[in-house]
Each structure stands twice: as C-alpha cells, then as structure tokens.
Write a protein that holds these residues in place. Sequence first.
Motif, PDB file in Angstrom:
ATOM      1  N   PRO A  57       0.896  -1.243   0.032  1.00  0.00           N
ATOM      2  CA  PRO A  57       0.046  -0.030   0.150  1.00  0.00           C
ATOM      3  C   PRO A  57       0.907   1.382   0.104  1.00  0.00           C
ATOM      4  CG  PRO A  57      -0.686  -1.702   1.645  1.00  0.00           C
ATOM      5  CD  PRO A  57       0.550  -2.143   1.153  1.00  0.00           C
ATOM      6  N   GLY A  58       0.414   2.172  -0.608  1.00  0.00           N
ATOM      7  CA  GLY A  58       1.246   3.543  -0.945  1.00  0.00           C
ATOM      8  C   GLY A  58       2.550   3.486  -1.699  1.00  0.00           C
ATOM      9  N   LEU A  59       2.692   2.502  -2.351  1.00  0.00           N
ATOM     10  CA  LEU A  59       4.003   2.450  -2.853  1.00  0.00           C
ATOM     11  C   LEU A  59       4.337   3.507  -3.904  1.00  0.00           C
ATOM     12  CD1 LEU A  59       6.341   0.539  -3.228  1.00  0.00           C
ATOM     13  CD2 LEU A  59       5.476  -0.750  -4.939  1.00  0.00           C
ATOM     14  N   GLY A  60       3.470   3.848  -4.631  1.00  0.00           N
ATOM     15  CA  GLY A  60       3.800   4.951  -5.862  1.00  0.00           C
ATOM     16  C   GLY A  60       3.960   4.384  -7.033  1.00  0.00           C
ATOM     17  N   GLY A  61       3.545   3.101  -7.369  1.00  0.00           N
ATOM     18  CA  GLY A  61       3.603   2.359  -8.783  1.00  0.00           C
ATOM     19  C   GLY A  61       4.975   2.302  -9.486  1.00  0.00           C
ATOM     20  N   LEU A  62       5.134   2.474 -10.638  1.00  0.00           N
ATOM     21  CA  LEU A  62       6.269   2.526 -11.359  1.00  0.00           C
ATOM     22  C   LEU A  62       7.258   3.731 -11.096  1.00  0.00           C
ATOM     23  CD1 LEU A  62       5.032   0.710 -14.652  1.00  0.00           C
ATOM     24  CD2 LEU A  62       6.317  -0.166 -12.648  1.00  0.00           C
ATOM     25  N   LYS A  63       6.624   4.720 -10.631  1.00  0.00           N
ATOM     26  CA  LYS A  63       7.689   5.988 -10.404  1.00  0.00           C
ATOM     27  C   LYS A  63       8.656   5.578  -9.336  1.00  0.00           C
ATOM     28  CE  LYS A  63       5.309   9.664  -9.818  1.00  0.00           C
ATOM     29  NZ  LYS A  63       4.204  10.824  -9.713  1.00  0.00           N
ATOM     30  N   ALA A  64       7.895   4.986  -8.389  1.00  0.00           N
ATOM     31  CA  ALA A  64       8.918   4.438  -7.199  1.00  0.00           C
ATOM     32  C   ALA A  64       9.979   3.505  -7.695  1.00  0.00           C
ATOM     33  CB  ALA A  64       8.009   3.863  -6.035  1.00  0.00           C
ATOM     34  N   MET A  65       9.770   2.654  -8.398  1.00  0.00           N
ATOM     35  CA  MET A  65      10.722   1.805  -9.111  1.00  0.00           C
ATOM     36  C   MET A  65      11.755   2.320  -9.832  1.00  0.00           C
ATOM     37  SD  MET A  65       9.214  -1.181  -8.380  1.00  0.00           S
ATOM     38  CE  MET A  65       8.909  -0.296  -6.752  1.00  0.00           C
ATOM     39  N   THR A  66      11.270   3.414 -10.298  1.00  0.00           N
ATOM     40  CA  THR A  66      12.426   4.509 -11.141  1.00  0.00           C
ATOM     41  C   THR A  66      13.434   4.970  -9.986  1.00  0.00           C
ATOM     42  OG1 THR A  66      10.678   4.919 -12.888  1.00  0.00           O
ATOM     43  CG2 THR A  66      12.754   6.277 -12.728  1.00  0.00           C
ATOM     44  N   ALA A  89       5.533  -5.467 -16.782  1.00  0.00           N
ATOM     45  CA  ALA A  89       6.812  -5.909 -16.777  1.00  0.00           C
ATOM     46  C   ALA A  89       7.699  -5.164 -17.788  1.00  0.00           C
ATOM     47  CB  ALA A  89       6.966  -7.568 -16.990  1.00  0.00           C
ATOM     48  N   ARG A  90       7.299  -5.145 -19.091  1.00  0.00           N
ATOM     49  CA  ARG A  90       8.155  -4.445 -20.022  1.00  0.00           C
ATOM     50  C   ARG A  90       8.489  -3.027 -19.559  1.00  0.00           C
ATOM     51  NH1 ARG A  90       5.018  -6.958 -25.288  1.00  0.00           N
ATOM     52  NH2 ARG A  90       6.490  -8.798 -25.678  1.00  0.00           N
ATOM     53  N   GLN A  91       7.224  -2.256 -19.064  1.00  0.00           N
ATOM     54  CA  GLN A  91       7.432  -0.944 -18.744  1.00  0.00           C
ATOM     55  C   GLN A  91       8.449  -0.943 -17.611  1.00  0.00           C
ATOM     56  OE1 GLN A  91       6.277   1.669 -20.418  1.00  0.00           O
ATOM     57  NE2 GLN A  91       7.027   3.038 -19.229  1.00  0.00           N
ATOM     58  N   ALA A  92       8.295  -1.707 -16.731  1.00  0.00           N
ATOM     59  CA  ALA A  92       9.313  -1.782 -15.548  1.00  0.00           C
ATOM     60  C   ALA A  92      10.637  -1.739 -15.989  1.00  0.00           C
ATOM     61  CB  ALA A  92       8.698  -2.848 -14.528  1.00  0.00           C
ATOM     62  N   LEU A  93      10.733  -2.702 -16.688  1.00  0.00           N
ATOM     63  CA  LEU A  93      12.523  -2.864 -17.206  1.00  0.00           C
ATOM     64  C   LEU A  93      12.817  -1.567 -18.102  1.00  0.00           C
ATOM     65  CD1 LEU A  93      12.145  -5.856 -16.218  1.00  0.00           C
ATOM     66  CD2 LEU A  93      13.019  -6.617 -18.492  1.00  0.00           C
ATOM     67  N   ARG A  94      12.126  -1.021 -18.805  1.00  0.00           N
ATOM     68  CA  ARG A  94      12.724   0.026 -19.346  1.00  0.00           C
ATOM     69  C   ARG A  94      12.726   1.237 -18.395  1.00  0.00           C
ATOM     70  NH1 ARG A  94       7.517  -0.095 -22.395  1.00  0.00           N
ATOM     71  NH2 ARG A  94       7.943  -1.430 -24.097  1.00  0.00           N
ATOM     72  N   LEU A  95      12.357   1.180 -17.082  1.00  0.00           N
ATOM     73  CA  LEU A  95      12.649   2.113 -16.093  1.00  0.00           C
ATOM     74  C   LEU A  95      13.605   1.730 -15.251  1.00  0.00           C
ATOM     75  CD1 LEU A  95       8.861   3.061 -15.262  1.00  0.00           C
ATOM     76  CD2 LEU A  95      10.388   4.412 -16.578  1.00  0.00           C
ATOM     77  N   GLY A  96      14.183   0.871 -15.598  1.00  0.00           N
ATOM     78  CA  GLY A  96      15.466   0.471 -14.620  1.00  0.00           C
ATOM     79  C   GLY A  96      15.262  -0.687 -13.650  1.00  0.00           C
ATOM     80  N   VAL A  97      14.037  -1.416 -13.717  1.00  0.00           N
ATOM     81  CA  VAL A  97      13.901  -2.610 -13.084  1.00  0.00           C
ATOM     82  C   VAL A  97      14.741  -3.840 -13.671  1.00  0.00           C
ATOM     83  CG1 VAL A  97      12.175  -4.259 -12.277  1.00  0.00           C
ATOM     84  CG2 VAL A  97      11.679  -2.031 -12.216  1.00  0.00           C
ATOM     85  N   ALA A  98      15.441  -4.723 -12.934  1.00  0.00           N
ATOM     86  CA  ALA A  98      16.117  -5.880 -13.371  1.00  0.00           C
ATOM     87  C   ALA A  98      15.258  -7.058 -13.598  1.00  0.00           C
ATOM     88  CB  ALA A  98      17.275  -5.977 -12.471  1.00  0.00           C
ATOM     89  N   ALA A  99      14.280  -7.252 -12.747  1.00  0.00           N
ATOM     90  CA  ALA A  99      13.607  -8.589 -12.891  1.00  0.00           C
ATOM     91  C   ALA A  99      12.162  -8.434 -12.603  1.00  0.00           C
ATOM     92  CB  ALA A  99      14.467  -9.669 -12.125  1.00  0.00           C
ATOM     93  N   CYS A 100      11.111  -8.840 -13.180  1.00  0.00           N
ATOM     94  CA  CYS A 100       9.862  -8.945 -12.570  1.00  0.00           C
ATOM     95  C   CYS A 100       9.525 -10.350 -12.492  1.00  0.00           C
ATOM     96  CB  CYS A 100       8.970  -8.080 -13.840  1.00  0.00           C
ATOM     97  SG  CYS A 100       9.451  -6.654 -13.983  1.00  0.00           S
ATOM     98  N   ILE A 101       9.079 -10.712 -11.537  1.00  0.00           N
ATOM     99  CA  ILE A 101       8.702 -11.830 -11.033  1.00  0.00           C
ATOM    100  C   ILE A 101       7.321 -12.157 -10.320  1.00  0.00           C
ATOM    101  CG2 ILE A 101      11.130 -12.818 -11.116  1.00  0.00           C
ATOM    102  CD1 ILE A 101      10.833 -12.746  -8.036  1.00  0.00           C
ATOM    103  N   PRO A 102       6.599 -13.228 -10.381  1.00  0.00           N
ATOM    104  CA  PRO A 102       5.261 -13.425  -9.369  1.00  0.00           C
ATOM    105  C   PRO A 102       5.649 -13.264  -8.053  1.00  0.00           C
ATOM    106  CG  PRO A 102       5.234 -15.161 -11.211  1.00  0.00           C
ATOM    107  CD  PRO A 102       6.813 -14.480 -11.374  1.00  0.00           C
TER     108      PRO A 102
END
Length: 200
Positions: A57-66, A89-102
């Motif tokens: 909760p309150g993470l901030g979505g993909l912006k927090a990942m960036t 997952a593709r969008q997250a990798l574009r923003l600098g995330v290394a891995a997306c897993i369940p």
Amino acid sequence: MTILLLTEDLAIERRFTSVLKLGGDVPLRVCTTAQEAESLLLQHTDIEIVAVDFGTPGLGGLKAMTRLAKARRDTRVVLLMHAPSLTIARQALRLGVAACIPAVLSNSDLQAALTLAKGRNDLIVLPPGIMSGSGKKNLLSRREEQILALLCDGQQNKEIAHTFGIQEVTVKMHMRSVIRKLGARNRTHAAMIARDRGLV
C-alpha cells in the motif's frame, strides 16, 4: 551480499527468509515504504538486490521503481507482481528494474530467480498461460494496454501521463477509448473488467 525486501506481507517475508537460509544465510533487511528503502540503500553499500512487493500500500507505482533503480546504479531492483502482466513488466524494465517475477513462487523458483536477477540480463518470469491470451491483443492498442495496466496499478491520469511523457489530455482520450472498448461504466469498472479477463 544483502537483500533488501520492501513489503508489508509477512508471508512474502517468511518465504524470502526461508530461501535465503537455504542459499547460505544471505542477510535480509526488510522495510515497508519506498522512502525507507531509498534511505537504506544510501546507508548500506552491501545491498545488491532490492525486492519490491508491488502490492505494498502507498508504494507509488512504477515511479517508485524508477527512484529505487536510480538510488544506486550497482543495485538490482526485482519487482514482485501479484497480478503478473507482460505490459507492466516491460515498462518496469524500461524504467530500470532488473527483474519482474510473480510474488508467489516456490522456494526453488524464487531462489533461481534471485540468482538470475544478480546477473547482467533483465528477467521476466510469468505464470503459465499469460502469453496465450484468447484474442485479447486485438481488443486494445498497445498504448491502451499500457495505460490500462497503470490504471490497474492505481495511478491517476497525471501520473500515467508523466510515466509515458505525454499530455494528460492524451491519457484521458485513451482512457475513454478503453472504457468504450471494454463496455465499462467508468475507470474503476474498466480496471475490474481488465483483471477479470486477464488483460493486465
């Protein structure tokens, strides 16, 4: 090497603890907010992986990942997804995330995913059947799928516009199209339909 886990989910924390003990008792730090994670990254140079529960909760979505990916370039960010989506997952990798897993993997699969995440390649792990959707690709455009995925992530139009570098009015136009194509009453209903049909 230390792993930083961002989650409020005790089941995920226990699974990580078990897996890391099997792998030679790798140290685990746990926090519950993105701000706390950023602070710990700056304080502890031994953190190699930041595993983020995308359902926090309150993470901030993909912006927090960036922000986390930029906090320390030598740290790999792993996104734990409760509703695995190739689009997100593709969008997250574009923003600098290394891995997306369940978020839910067997101990052996989680251990393998964390080992691979330490490497130089990006990683997306999806449950069986995600790639074989029944005709859903023709329903929405690629941009509409991306916007719908971020809508389901709880982002507002302004945040979605910022993520893609487009005007908010363009997001609203795409959102109207998504609502019409899905036969939804509003944004919330569109998100519910998307989850029910496995579109995101």
